[in-house]
Structures are given as structure tokens and as C-alpha cells.
Design a protein around this motif. Structure first.
Motif, PDB file in Angstrom:
ATOM      1  N   LYS A   2       0.984  -1.182   0.079  1.00 20.50           N
ATOM      2  CA  LYS A   2       0.084  -0.036   0.116  1.00 20.50           C
ATOM      3  C   LYS A   2       0.706   1.198  -0.036  1.00 20.50           C
ATOM      4  O   LYS A   2       1.795   1.302   0.891  1.00 20.50           O
ATOM      5  N   HIS A   4       1.338   5.542  -0.860  1.00 18.94           N
ATOM      6  CA  HIS A   4       0.615   6.910  -0.511  1.00 18.94           C
ATOM      7  C   HIS A   4       0.921   7.750  -1.670  1.00 18.94           C
ATOM      8  O   HIS A   4       2.041   7.789  -2.032  1.00 18.94           O
ATOM      9  N   ASP A  21       2.617  12.893  -9.522  1.00 18.35           N
ATOM     10  CA  ASP A  21       2.364  12.589  -8.228  1.00 18.35           C
ATOM     11  C   ASP A  21       3.763  11.912  -7.665  1.00 18.35           C
ATOM     12  O   ASP A  21       4.805  11.311  -8.130  1.00 18.35           O
ATOM     13  N   HIS A  59      -4.165  10.300  -1.846  1.00 17.56           N
ATOM     14  CA  HIS A  59      -5.008   9.071  -1.546  1.00 17.56           C
ATOM     15  C   HIS A  59      -3.890   7.694  -1.319  1.00 17.56           C
ATOM     16  O   HIS A  59      -2.817   8.029  -1.854  1.00 17.56           O
ATOM     17  N   SER A  60      -4.291   6.704  -0.771  1.00 21.39           N
ATOM     18  CA  SER A  60      -3.510   5.600  -0.875  1.00 21.39           C
ATOM     19  C   SER A  60      -3.978   4.467  -1.964  1.00 21.39           C
ATOM     20  O   SER A  60      -5.222   4.386  -2.208  1.00 21.39           O
ATOM     21  N   GLU A  61      -2.945   3.600  -2.305  1.00 18.67           N
ATOM     22  CA  GLU A  61      -3.559   2.554  -3.161  1.00 18.67           C
ATOM     23  C   GLU A  61      -2.498   1.562  -3.580  1.00 18.67           C
ATOM     24  O   GLU A  61      -1.414   1.708  -2.830  1.00 18.67           O
ATOM     25  N   SER A  62      -2.575   0.576  -4.320  1.00 16.36           N
ATOM     26  CA  SER A  62      -1.601  -0.647  -4.387  1.00 16.36           C
ATOM     27  C   SER A  62      -1.222  -0.174  -5.784  1.00 16.36           C
ATOM     28  O   SER A  62      -1.710   0.614  -6.461  1.00 16.36           O
ATOM     29  N   VAL A  63       0.177  -0.591  -6.152  1.00 20.81           N
ATOM     30  CA  VAL A  63       0.865  -0.135  -7.238  1.00 20.81           C
ATOM     31  C   VAL A  63       1.301  -1.714  -7.897  1.00 20.81           C
ATOM     32  O   VAL A  63       1.601  -2.691  -7.143  1.00 20.81           O
TER      33      VAL A  63
END
Length: 87
Positions: A2, A4, A21, A59-63
Motif C-alpha cells: 500500500k 501513498h 505524483d 490517496h492510498s493505493e496498491s501499485v
């Protein structure tokens, strides 16, 4: 992993806006600003103003794996959006 995402808009030397980003495994805004400044130096834009107004948590996400590896190696990844020099 996860990560940011910090949405960043800075003015280049010639006056145009660069949108990118800063992606990192830390949700620390000051670290994201440091990473943005480090990257801007590599593209000759070390004078660009970067504060919490220009660079803020989005936001937060998976990469994907390749971005995760870059973050594990360098601490951050820059996702170029608009007005940034090509890689």
C-alpha cells in the motif's frame, strides 16, 4: 504494498505548470516534499517552489511490482502527469 500518493503542482523556470505524483510508502508530507525537490533537481528545476500547498496527500493505493521495487530502492516514485519532461 500500500503506497501513498501526493498530488503535486509546481511552476517550472519558464512559467509552465508541472503536475506529477510523488508515490511513497510513507504518509509523511514532509518526506514527499523532500522527494519532490530531489526529483526536480534531477531535471534542472531545483529552484521550483515545493511546499505543502504544492504537494499534498491525495490517496492510498496498491501499485504494480515495478513501481514497488522503485519505492523500495529509492524511497519514492514519480508519476509524471502534465507538463513534465519525458523520461
Amino acid at each position: 504494498m500500500k503506497v501513498h500518493v501526493f498530488d503535486t503542482y509546481v511552476k517550472a523556470k519558464d512559467g509552465h505548470t508541472m503536475h506529477f505524483d510523488v508515490i511513497t510508502d510513507s504518509q509523511d508530507n514532509q518526506k514527499a516534499i523532500q522527494y519532490a525537490k530531489k526529483w526536480l533537481t534531477t531535471i534542472g528545476e531545483q529552484e521550483a517552489k515545493v511546499t505543502s500547498e504544492e504537494c499534498h496527500f491525495c490517496h492510498s493505493e496498491s501499485v504494480p511490482d515495478e513501481i514497488e521495487i522503485e519505492i523500495m530502492t529509492s524511497g519514492f516514485y514519480i508519476q509524471r502527469m502534465e507538463g513534465c519532461p519525458s523520461q
